[in-house]
Design an enzyme around this catalytic site. Sequence first.
Site, PDB file in Angstrom:
ATOM      1  N   SER A  98      -2.591  17.689  -9.566  1.00 14.69           N
ATOM      2  CA  SER A  98      -3.075  16.730  -8.554  1.00 14.69           C
ATOM      3  C   SER A  98      -3.908  15.652  -9.242  1.00 14.69           C
ATOM      4  O   SER A  98      -3.361  14.627  -9.671  1.00 14.69           O
ATOM      5  CB  SER A  98      -3.837  17.447  -7.443  1.00 14.69           C
ATOM      6  OG  SER A  98      -4.977  18.114  -7.944  1.00 14.69           O
ATOM      7  N   ASP A 101      -5.031  23.991   4.007  1.00 16.17           N
ATOM      8  CA  ASP A 101      -5.125  22.536   4.171  1.00 16.17           C
ATOM      9  C   ASP A 101      -6.223  22.261   5.190  1.00 16.17           C
ATOM     10  O   ASP A 101      -6.476  23.087   6.072  1.00 16.17           O
ATOM     11  CB  ASP A 101      -3.782  21.961   4.653  1.00 16.17           C
ATOM     12  CG  ASP A 101      -3.650  20.461   4.359  1.00 16.17           C
ATOM     13  OD1 ASP A 101      -2.810  20.089   3.531  1.00 16.17           O
ATOM     14  OD2 ASP A 101      -4.406  19.667   4.968  1.00 16.17           O
ATOM     15  N   HIS A 155       3.116  16.141   1.124  1.00 16.31           N
ATOM     16  CA  HIS A 155       4.476  15.884   0.647  1.00 16.31           C
ATOM     17  C   HIS A 155       4.855  16.833  -0.489  1.00 16.31           C
ATOM     18  O   HIS A 155       5.933  17.409  -0.499  1.00 16.31           O
ATOM     19  CB  HIS A 155       4.590  14.435   0.156  1.00 16.31           C
ATOM     20  CG  HIS A 155       4.563  13.430   1.267  1.00 16.31           C
ATOM     21  ND1 HIS A 155       3.542  12.529   1.433  1.00 16.31           N
ATOM     22  CD2 HIS A 155       5.433  13.208   2.270  1.00 16.31           C
ATOM     23  CE1 HIS A 155       3.792  11.779   2.495  1.00 16.31           C
ATOM     24  NE2 HIS A 155       4.928  12.164   3.032  1.00 16.31           N
ATOM     25  N   ILE A 156       3.972  16.972  -1.472  1.00 18.97           N
ATOM     26  CA  ILE A 156       4.322  17.787  -2.646  1.00 18.97           C
ATOM     27  C   ILE A 156       4.182  19.277  -2.316  1.00 18.97           C
ATOM     28  O   ILE A 156       5.082  20.078  -2.602  1.00 18.97           O
ATOM     29  CB  ILE A 156       3.441  17.407  -3.858  1.00 18.97           C
ATOM     30  CG1 ILE A 156       3.679  15.946  -4.244  1.00 18.97           C
ATOM     31  CG2 ILE A 156       3.732  18.330  -5.040  1.00 18.97           C
ATOM     32  CD1 ILE A 156       2.723  15.391  -5.280  1.00 18.97           C
ATOM     33  N   GLU A 173      -8.104  10.412 -19.121  1.00 22.69           N
ATOM     34  CA  GLU A 173      -6.760  10.428 -19.715  1.00 22.69           C
ATOM     35  C   GLU A 173      -6.596   9.184 -20.588  1.00 22.69           C
ATOM     36  O   GLU A 173      -7.107   8.109 -20.232  1.00 22.69           O
ATOM     37  CB  GLU A 173      -5.688  10.441 -18.612  1.00 22.69           C
ATOM     38  CG  GLU A 173      -5.786  11.691 -17.735  1.00 22.69           C
ATOM     39  CD  GLU A 173      -4.755  11.739 -16.603  1.00 22.69           C
ATOM     40  OE1 GLU A 173      -3.960  10.779 -16.471  1.00 22.69           O
ATOM     41  OE2 GLU A 173      -4.756  12.731 -15.857  1.00 22.69           O
ATOM     42  N   ASP A 213      -1.663  19.233 -15.738  1.00 22.17           N
ATOM     43  CA  ASP A 213      -0.935  17.972 -15.972  1.00 22.17           C
ATOM     44  C   ASP A 213      -1.891  16.782 -15.919  1.00 22.17           C
ATOM     45  O   ASP A 213      -1.540  15.692 -16.333  1.00 22.17           O
ATOM     46  CB  ASP A 213       0.154  17.822 -14.892  1.00 22.17           C
ATOM     47  CG  ASP A 213       1.085  16.641 -15.155  1.00 22.17           C
ATOM     48  OD1 ASP A 213       1.512  16.457 -16.313  1.00 22.17           O
ATOM     49  OD2 ASP A 213       1.379  15.895 -14.197  1.00 22.17           O
ATOM     50  N   HIS A 263       0.266  14.214 -17.866  1.00 20.63           N
ATOM     51  CA  HIS A 263       0.393  13.556 -16.553  1.00 20.63           C
ATOM     52  C   HIS A 263       1.837  13.064 -16.329  1.00 20.63           C
ATOM     53  O   HIS A 263       2.067  11.874 -16.062  1.00 20.63           O
ATOM     54  CB  HIS A 263      -0.604  12.402 -16.422  1.00 20.63           C
ATOM     55  CG  HIS A 263      -0.907  12.042 -15.001  1.00 20.63           C
ATOM     56  ND1 HIS A 263      -2.099  11.511 -14.588  1.00 20.63           N
ATOM     57  CD2 HIS A 263      -0.142  12.126 -13.864  1.00 20.63           C
ATOM     58  CE1 HIS A 263      -2.070  11.271 -13.290  1.00 20.63           C
ATOM     59  NE2 HIS A 263      -0.880  11.639 -12.814  1.00 20.63           N
ATOM     60  N   ILE A 264       2.768  14.000 -16.421  1.00 22.75           N
ATOM     61  CA  ILE A 264       4.191  13.649 -16.287  1.00 22.75           C
ATOM     62  C   ILE A 264       4.811  14.210 -15.010  1.00 22.75           C
ATOM     63  O   ILE A 264       6.029  14.216 -14.870  1.00 22.75           O
ATOM     64  CB  ILE A 264       5.014  14.146 -17.503  1.00 22.75           C
ATOM     65  CG1 ILE A 264       4.762  15.644 -17.729  1.00 22.75           C
ATOM     66  CG2 ILE A 264       4.737  13.317 -18.737  1.00 22.75           C
ATOM     67  CD1 ILE A 264       5.798  16.313 -18.588  1.00 22.75           C
TER      68      ILE A 264
HETATM   69  N1  LIG Z   1       0.853  14.834 -11.555  1.00 27.14           N
HETATM   70  C1  LIG Z   1       1.458  13.782 -11.058  1.00 27.14           C
HETATM   71  O1  LIG Z   1       2.169  13.058 -11.744  1.00 27.14           O
HETATM   72  C2  LIG Z   1       1.284  13.466  -9.606  1.00 27.14           C
HETATM   73  C3  LIG Z   1       2.330  12.847  -8.927  1.00 27.14           C
HETATM   74  C4  LIG Z   1       2.169  12.565  -7.576  1.00 27.14           C
HETATM   75  C5  LIG Z   1       0.976  12.858  -6.947  1.00 27.14           C
HETATM   76  N2  LIG Z   1      -0.028  13.436  -7.633  1.00 27.14           N
HETATM   77  C6  LIG Z   1      -1.293  13.794  -6.957  1.00 27.14           C
HETATM   78  O2  LIG Z   1      -0.991  14.754  -5.967  1.00 27.14           O
HETATM   79  C7  LIG Z   1      -1.765  14.466  -4.821  1.00 27.14           C
HETATM   80  C8  LIG Z   1      -1.078  15.039  -3.596  1.00 27.14           C
HETATM   81  O3  LIG Z   1       0.116  14.320  -3.365  1.00 27.14           O
HETATM   82  P1  LIG Z   1       0.901  14.417  -1.981  1.00 27.14           P
HETATM   83  O4  LIG Z   1       1.939  13.378  -2.030  1.00 27.14           O
HETATM   84  O5  LIG Z   1       1.301  15.805  -1.691  1.00 27.14           O
HETATM   85  O6  LIG Z   1      -0.245  13.966  -0.984  1.00 27.14           O
HETATM   86  P2  LIG Z   1      -0.273  14.130   0.591  1.00 27.14           P
HETATM   87  O7  LIG Z   1      -1.260  13.148   1.078  1.00 27.14           O
HETATM   88  O8  LIG Z   1       1.096  14.131   1.137  1.00 27.14           O
HETATM   89  O9  LIG Z   1      -0.875  15.603   0.783  1.00 27.14           O
HETATM   90  C9  LIG Z   1      -2.194  15.944   0.452  1.00 27.14           C
HETATM   91  C10 LIG Z   1      -2.602  17.089   1.357  1.00 27.14           C
HETATM   92  O10 LIG Z   1      -3.906  17.511   0.938  1.00 27.14           O
HETATM   93  C11 LIG Z   1      -4.648  17.793   2.111  1.00 27.14           C
HETATM   94  N3  LIG Z   1      -6.071  17.736   1.803  1.00 27.14           N
HETATM   95  C12 LIG Z   1      -6.837  16.633   1.622  1.00 27.14           C
HETATM   96  N4  LIG Z   1      -8.109  17.001   1.350  1.00 27.14           N
HETATM   97  C13 LIG Z   1      -8.128  18.353   1.352  1.00 27.14           C
HETATM   98  C14 LIG Z   1      -9.140  19.307   1.151  1.00 27.14           C
HETATM   99  N5  LIG Z   1     -10.395  18.942   0.876  1.00 27.14           N
HETATM  100  N6  LIG Z   1      -8.808  20.615   1.252  1.00 27.14           N
HETATM  101  C15 LIG Z   1      -7.534  21.004   1.540  1.00 27.14           C
HETATM  102  N7  LIG Z   1      -6.532  20.129   1.746  1.00 27.14           N
HETATM  103  C16 LIG Z   1      -6.829  18.822   1.650  1.00 27.14           C
HETATM  104  C17 LIG Z   1      -4.199  16.750   3.109  1.00 27.14           C
HETATM  105  O11 LIG Z   1      -4.495  17.135   4.440  1.00 27.14           O
HETATM  106  C18 LIG Z   1      -2.705  16.689   2.830  1.00 27.14           C
HETATM  107  O12 LIG Z   1      -1.971  17.579   3.630  1.00 27.14           O
HETATM  108  C19 LIG Z   1      -1.870  12.938  -4.823  1.00 27.14           C
HETATM  109  O13 LIG Z   1      -3.008  12.497  -4.128  1.00 27.14           O
HETATM  110  C20 LIG Z   1      -1.945  12.607  -6.278  1.00 27.14           C
HETATM  111  O14 LIG Z   1      -3.298  12.534  -6.657  1.00 27.14           O
HETATM  112  C21 LIG Z   1       0.095  13.744  -8.952  1.00 27.14           C
HETATM  113  O1  LIG Z   2       2.729   7.610 -12.814  1.00 29.70           O
HETATM  114  C1  LIG Z   2       1.525   7.776 -12.824  1.00 29.70           C
HETATM  115  O2  LIG Z   2       0.764   7.292 -13.656  1.00 29.70           O
HETATM  116  C2  LIG Z   2       0.852   8.575 -11.704  1.00 29.70           C
HETATM  117  C3  LIG Z   2       1.697   9.674 -11.157  1.00 29.70           C
HETATM  118  C4  LIG Z   2       0.993  10.436 -10.065  1.00 29.70           C
HETATM  119  O3  LIG Z   2      -0.233  10.920 -10.454  1.00 29.70           O
HETATM  120  C5  LIG Z   2       0.885   9.706  -8.764  1.00 29.70           C
HETATM  121  O4  LIG Z   2      -0.222   9.526  -8.259  1.00 29.70           O
HETATM  122  O5  LIG Z   2       1.940   9.346  -8.222  1.00 29.70           O
END
Ligand SMILES: NC(=O)c1ccc[n+]([C@@H]2O[C@H](COP(=O)([O-])OP(=O)(O)OC[C@H]3O[C@@H](n4cnc5c(N)ncnc54)[C@H](O)[C@@H]3O)[C@@H](O)[C@H]2O)c1
Ligand SMILES: O=C(O)CC[C@@H](O)C(=O)O
Length: 469
Positions: A286, A228, A208-209, A316, A311, A347-348
């Site tokens: 991530s 991926d 997604h991201i 944390e 981030d 972590h924002i």
């Molecule tokens: N910083 C923040 O505030 C924040 C916010 C949202 C999400 N996140 C983190 O970001 C991560 C990703 O979010 P998303 O919504 O894009 O997830 P998602 O599940 O939509 O996408 C993750 C992708 O990573 C791939 N993947 C998994 N293991 C892998 C590997 N070993 N090597 C290569 N690719 C691999 C998956 O196939 C998938 O396409 C979340 O799991 C979360 O931990 C952080």
């Molecule tokens: O809001 C949070 O604490 C986490 C945000 C982000 O890492 C998530 O997994 O969506």
Amino acid sequence: MSALNINNLQNTFQDALNFGGSPGAVSTSPTQSFMNSLPQRLNAAKQQKVLKPFSTGDMKILLLENVNQTAIEIFKQQGYQVEFHKTAMGEDELLGKIKDFHAIGIRSKTKLTAKVLEQAKNLICIGCFCIGTNQVDLNYAADKGIAVFNSPFSNSRSVAELVIAEIITLARQLGDRSIELHTGTWNKVSARCWEVRGKTLGIIGYGHIGSQLSVLAEAMGLHVIYYDIVTIMALGTAKQVATLDELLNKADFVSLHVPETPETRNMLSAPQFAAMKDGAYVINASRGTVVDIPALVQAMKANKIAGAALDVYPNEPGKNGAGTYNDDLNSWTSELVSLPNVVLTPHIGGSTEEAQTAIGIEVSNALSKYINEGNSVGAVNFPEVSLRSLDLDQENTVRVLYIHQNIPGVLKTVNNILSNHNIEKQFSDSNGNIAYLMADISQVNQSDIKQIYEELNQTSAKISIRLLY
Ligand SMILES: NC(=O)c1ccc[n+]([C@@H]2O[C@H](COP(=O)([O-])OP(=O)(O)OC[C@H]3O[C@@H](n4cnc5c(N)ncnc54)[C@H](O)[C@@H]3O)[C@@H](O)[C@H]2O)c1
Ligand SMILES: O=C(O)CC[C@@H](O)C(=O)O
């Protein structure tokens, strides 16, 4: 926030997801026929029977980590009791508290370990008001019959936009120039400051991201490559590469968007930094365990890596405040903060008004549907099961929610117990060791309810039972 505002927000959110807001409407469904029946069910929504599993006023919800106010409003509209805390809770505090609650809402900092969940005698469901669910022992929760929900994409755009800002910030050393000027130093330089146009962005994890970031980055003239573990359709002119090394060899900016798993732990460490281009940049929004930070520090000191934006961190703080980000938390903190061109954020990535509002609505609705109707669509550790709502005029009807071990012969036993009544509809699905049966049975007298419960309770495969009526 008023009830009217919440309703407006809910409508906006439902429109954005392009699915209806009735109690029976869902974003994905176990069967196509279920989705095909959406228009009829929307029509019927006015006459749906509201199930009363218990006095809703007895339902207790614990909300931690400053979960958005929209969630509090929605739970209060349901009549639930809500206890709200701005901060995360540590294991000791949770151990003393969790047994009193039927649902808990957390973000990324509260760890729901097996030890904590073992004490959660009344817990029906967990809401992660975020994307990541690595803070919950998902398998243990499933074994206990506790469904876990999250918000799979409501903050994706916010994270992608933050990363775009960081790409330019690193390329232009904006963090350092800003700190210098805040402390009185005028330092007008162009050495090793670059445009991003024409550079290559390597995205690790094109979910997604990652895919959202890809679209935004191309609009700024970056070339996008991604790695991926699954083959994913490229957006725009992005290209999937076959190996992580290929991405590292080619990218000027490397941005990580993978979940925390055993495979992604220290995914970027000394060998990976060595494989990167000289002067490349690293961005991690991530999870903190995905980058080996001492190795990153060494690669920056050796001028291999020209800058990093982080981030997320292996450890944390559980709450905001001065002095919480220090060497006691992560031993390398003071070394990291002393390096040039390192942008650190607390972590924002997903912390915008838009994302938090949407998450508050989405997760609180998912929990309410599960509590009130048994609908588990969207659960991340659990069979996804849904039944259309009961009609208002359906008297003497009971909804049976039976979570059980996924072993042969269970349905035969359960249906035998239910067979004295008319089974109006039922649906069952399994996920690993866990299976979940929903059944609506009619011609049930008040006095039958206790007996049905007791008979189901004696079945050896039972994990948990709820009867809604
Ligand atoms: N910083 C923040 O505030 C924040 C916010 C949202 C999400 N996140 C983190 O970001 C991560 C990703 O979010 P998303 O919504 O894009 O997830 P998602 O599940 O939509 O996408 C993750 C992708 O990573 C791939 N993947 C998994 N293991 C892998 C590997 N070993 N090597 C290569 N690719 C691999 C998956 O196939 C998938 O396409 C979340 O799991 C979360 O931990 C952080
Ligand atoms: O809001 C949070 O604490 C986490 C945000 C982000 O890492 C998530 O997994 O969506």
